[in-house]
Design an enzyme around this catalytic site. Structure first.
Site, PDB file in Angstrom:
ATOM      1  N   GLU A  11       0.803  -1.220   0.000  1.00 55.20           N
ATOM      2  CA  GLU A  11       0.000   0.000   0.000  1.00 55.20           C
ATOM      3  C   GLU A  11       0.839   1.274   0.000  1.00 55.20           C
ATOM      4  O   GLU A  11       0.318   2.360  -0.265  1.00 55.20           O
ATOM      5  CB  GLU A  11      -0.947  -0.012   1.201  1.00 55.20           C
ATOM      6  CG  GLU A  11      -1.990  -1.115   1.138  1.00 55.20           C
ATOM      7  CD  GLU A  11      -2.746  -1.315   2.440  1.00 55.20           C
ATOM      8  OE1 GLU A  11      -3.842  -1.902   2.382  1.00 55.20           O
ATOM      9  OE2 GLU A  11      -2.253  -0.903   3.508  1.00 55.20           O
ATOM     10  N   ASP A 198     -12.733  -6.390  -1.904  1.00 57.44           N
ATOM     11  CA  ASP A 198     -13.623  -7.546  -1.850  1.00 57.44           C
ATOM     12  C   ASP A 198     -14.970  -7.097  -1.301  1.00 57.44           C
ATOM     13  O   ASP A 198     -15.138  -5.956  -0.885  1.00 57.44           O
ATOM     14  CB  ASP A 198     -13.020  -8.677  -0.989  1.00 57.44           C
ATOM     15  CG  ASP A 198     -12.823  -8.247   0.462  1.00 57.44           C
ATOM     16  OD1 ASP A 198     -13.805  -8.308   1.220  1.00 57.44           O
ATOM     17  OD2 ASP A 198     -11.701  -7.863   0.835  1.00 57.44           O
TER      18      ASP A 198
END
Length: 237
Positions: A11, A198
């Site tokens: 990230e 997700d």
């Protein structure tokens, strides 16, 4: 000074690659990289996963690096049907969903003896981020709403429905509310940026690896542009 926190190396690695005049500091097992991105003074760090790591990391940024703004960038599971994989959620506030002291009369999610239920995030930062999303990330949707955090990877429909019903959250992850709580205690500005990787249900394990990369790409693009846009010294006065 702007502090950028990501839970995972994936990230923040792209942000560190574009940094200039880098200076590495190792504190509490974390690598704090101080430098410049697009001419702005920043410190970028991987906190590690979970609320304790995130809280410790944020307090170090305040105490050792003097940050006035914290941007937490990362991925999350969607809690609303209309929020799809790849979309961005910008925090209006945050709640620790696995805090439960109902036995003492507290509302589920309430940190005992705190004067707020949900930890607020910065309206101005969110407004800037939303404008960037609408101009730079036109192939996805951007949402503003509550981010839920807990030391649980939500991957079943029953838990997802419970969190939706109880907290009206937009997405769920494992660090943002802890970061926002520390920011609240220190009276500094914070924004939690989450790209959806997700759907936080029975498909989570199947979707996660496939869509994580694209979600991180969107977060990095937004975070970089946000750093460029914020006039940090003026904004923090």
């Amino acid at each position: 000074m702007i502090g950028i926190i990501g839970a995972m190396e994936e990230e923040i690695s792209k942000l560190k690659e574009i940094m200039e005049n880098k200076e590495l500091n190792k504190i509490a097992g974390m690598e704090f990289v101080k430098g410049e991105i697009r001419g702005r003074q920043v410190t970028v760090v991987r906190s590690g996963i979970g609320k304790v790591n995130a809280a410790a990391c944020t307090q170090i940024l305040v105490d050792r690096f003097g940050v006035d703004i914290v941007i937490n960038t990362g991925i999350a599971g969607s809690l609303k049907n209309e929020i799809n994989i790849g979309d961005i959620v910008l925090s209006t506030d945050t709640v620790i969903h696995d805090m439960n002291v109902e036995g003492f009369g507290y509302k589920r999610g309430q940190v005992p003896r705190m004067d707020v239920f949900a930890f607020p995030t910065d309206d101005k930062l969110r407004s800037i981020a939303k404008e960037i999303c609408e101009k730079e990330l036109i192939d996805i949707s951007v949402f503003e709403g509550r981010v839920l955090s807990g030391d649980i990877f939500v991957s079943d429909r029953a838990t997802k429905e419970d969190l939706k019903k109880t907290f009206d959250g937009y997405c769920t992850e494992m660090e943002g509310a802890a970061i926002a709580q520390v920011a609240y205690l220190n009276d500094i500005r914070v924004l939690i940026v989450r790209a959806i990787s997700d759907k936080a249900d029975d498909s989570a394990s199947m979707d996660y690896a496939e869509f994580e990369r694209k979600a991180i790409e969107n977060c990095v693009k937004l975070t970089t542009k946000l750093i460029e846009t914020i006039d940090a010294p003026h904004y923090c006065q």
